[in-house]
Design an enzyme around this catalytic site. Structure first.
Site, PDB file in Angstrom:
ATOM      1  CE  LYS A 181      42.723  42.016  48.379  1.00 28.84           C
ATOM      2  NZ  LYS A 181      41.779  42.705  49.245  1.00 28.84           N
TER       3      LYS A 181
HETATM    4  C1  LIG Z   1      40.272  41.891  49.496  1.00 32.57           C
HETATM    5  C2  LIG Z   1      39.729  40.540  49.703  1.00 32.57           C
HETATM    6  C3  LIG Z   1      38.453  40.171  49.235  1.00 32.57           C
HETATM    7  C4  LIG Z   1      37.483  41.157  48.673  1.00 32.57           C
HETATM    8  O1  LIG Z   1      37.919  41.789  47.519  1.00 32.57           O
HETATM    9  P1  LIG Z   1      37.030  43.010  46.952  1.00 32.57           P
HETATM   10  O2  LIG Z   1      37.630  43.221  45.584  1.00 32.57           O
HETATM   11  O3  LIG Z   1      37.262  44.164  47.859  1.00 32.57           O
HETATM   12  O4  LIG Z   1      35.628  42.575  46.896  1.00 32.57           O
HETATM   13  C5  LIG Z   1      38.052  38.858  49.386  1.00 32.57           C
HETATM   14  N1  LIG Z   1      38.848  37.941  49.973  1.00 32.57           N
HETATM   15  C6  LIG Z   1      40.064  38.260  50.448  1.00 32.57           C
HETATM   16  C7  LIG Z   1      40.898  37.202  51.073  1.00 32.57           C
HETATM   17  C8  LIG Z   1      40.529  39.581  50.346  1.00 32.57           C
HETATM   18  O5  LIG Z   1      41.722  39.884  50.862  1.00 32.57           O
END
Ligand SMILES: *Cc1c(COP(=O)(O)O)cnc(C)c1O
Length: 390
Positions: A181
């Site tokens: 992210k």
């Molecule tokens: C990355 C992501 C998640 C999960 O995030 P984590 O912090 O890895 O648990 C959930 N939903 C979407 C759409 C994502 O891109």
């Protein structure tokens, strides 16, 4: 040295920040997490920020605090990271998958309306890759059927819809700080909410169901007594090392997002004549956060049903790029078509034609703040060259 799909940006501030909790000795959910929560809420314009160990646990906390229980149904997009649906399943409820639009990769709200039943209690729109879902229609649908809305804003830092930041529309928004992210704390997540009682309950649930945090207990009178535990909670706390890292990352978020947006704009120009690649759209009224730069492979042939043949061509292209040291990735997967859900609910690609095509044909290009123009040119040139060999 190849070009990776993504790379976190850490500077001297991050290296200094993570030392502070090590020096103070307070390393779990304390002053740094508190500071990160305040800063994140201010950044997004939310009243409250509640840090968690990931976006998945943030989503889990939010739906648990909203009372999700066995027998309930929740509408989720079919093309999303699998944990959007998993959090519904964890509580014994049923995720009802809805197909997505192929232009935005986000939930098709008209189809969502047709999926509402007397058991539906909520909807989890996902702002995939940093582009907000169509929030006004989602909120209208929710109002008409008395549903809660939890925004999966995992990818949505810097994403705006009609002037407001993602995560401030539903009862809660959930963000991710995974290294893929835009800003990262290693693992990490955040709930945003305007609802004081949801704020209180999610804080409690992330900390074993306690009503008083350890930090408060150690710094107020009668610290010798344990908290009360009115709820069945979880340990979904963020560490103070992550909180400190998050503060430093958030302080440079504006620059990171600006860089990502500039790189995305440059991709759009450099790839504008490539008719076999659809680059991301940014509809009026939206600011794209560009967590990822996700294209769709296949041009006009996408609509002809040759998904399998195009999928093979795309994979061949991605392999040749990998061989040249350029990383690409599929955008994300069709959660509805992963084995667990396919088997449990007897789901098939024909039910989610767009999610299926997105699963098979998306192509994400390298995107990170420190990607240089010459590296980006290398990616674009390699893409054109290798595609001609197909
Ligand atoms: C990355 C992501 C998640 C999960 O995030 P984590 O912090 O890895 O648990 C959930 N939903 C979407 C759409 C994502 O891109």
């Amino acid at each position: 040295m190849g070009i990776p799909i993504s790379k976190p940006y850490f500077g001297a501030e991050e290296f200094e920040a993570v030392q502070q909790p090590l020096e103070s000795g307070w390393v779990v959910q304390g002053p740094m997490v508190h500071r990160f929560e305040q800063a994140f809420a201010a950044y997004t314009g939310a009243a409250h920020g509640i840090a968690a160990s990931s976006c998945t646990t943030a989503l889990h906390l939010a739906v648990a605090a909203l009372g999700l229980a066995r027998g309930d149904e929740v509408i989720v997009p079919a093309f999303t990271w699998i944990s959007t649906a998993n959090v519904v399943e964890y509580l014994g409820a049923t995720p009802v998958f809805c197909d997505v639009r192929l232009d935005t990769f986000n939930i098709d709200v008209e189809q969502a309306a047709a999926l509402v039943t007397p058991r539906t209690v909520g909807i989890i729109p996902v702002h995939l890759f940093g582009l907000c879902a169509e929030l006004d229609p989602v909120l209208d649908l929710a109002r008409r059927h008395n549903l809660w809305v939890v925004e999966d804003a995992a990818c949505a830092l810097g994403a705006f819809y009609r002037g407001r930041h993602a995560g401030t529309f539903g009862q809660a928004g959930c963000f991710s700080f995974h290294p893929r992210k835009s800003i990262t704390t290693g693992e990490g997540g955040m709930i945003t909410t305007a609802d004081g009682s949801l704020d209180r309950v999610t804080r409690s649930l992330r900390d074993h169901g306690s009503v008083r945090s350890d930090f408060a207990r150690h710094h107020e009178r009668a610290g010798f007594l344990l908290s009360e535990y009115p709820y069945l909670g979880y340990n979904f706390r963020m560490t103070d090392i992550q909180g400190a890292l998050g503060c430093a990352q958030l302080a440079r978020a504006a620059w990171i997002l600006e860089r990502r947006s500039a790189i995305a704009a440059r991709y759009a120009v450099r790839l504008s004549g490539v008719d076999w690649l659809r680059t991301p759209v940014v509809p009026d009224g939206y600011v794209h956060g560009f967590q990822a730069y996700v294209c769709l492979f296949g041009g006009d042939r996408i609509d002809t049903g040759e998904v399998h043949a195009l999928h093979e061509l795309r994979n061949g292209l991605m392999q040749r790029l990998e061989d040249r040291g350029i990383a690409t990735r599929q955008g994300t997967h069709a959660a509805a078509l992963q084995e667990f859900y396919r088997n449990k609910y007897q789901l098939a690609p024909e039910q989610f034609p767009n999610a299926y095509r997105a699963d098979r044909l998306t192509l994400a290009l390298p995107l990170y703040a420190q990607l240089t123009e010459s590296e980006q040119d290398l990616v674009c040139d390699a893409l054109r060259e290798e595609a001609q060999r197909a």
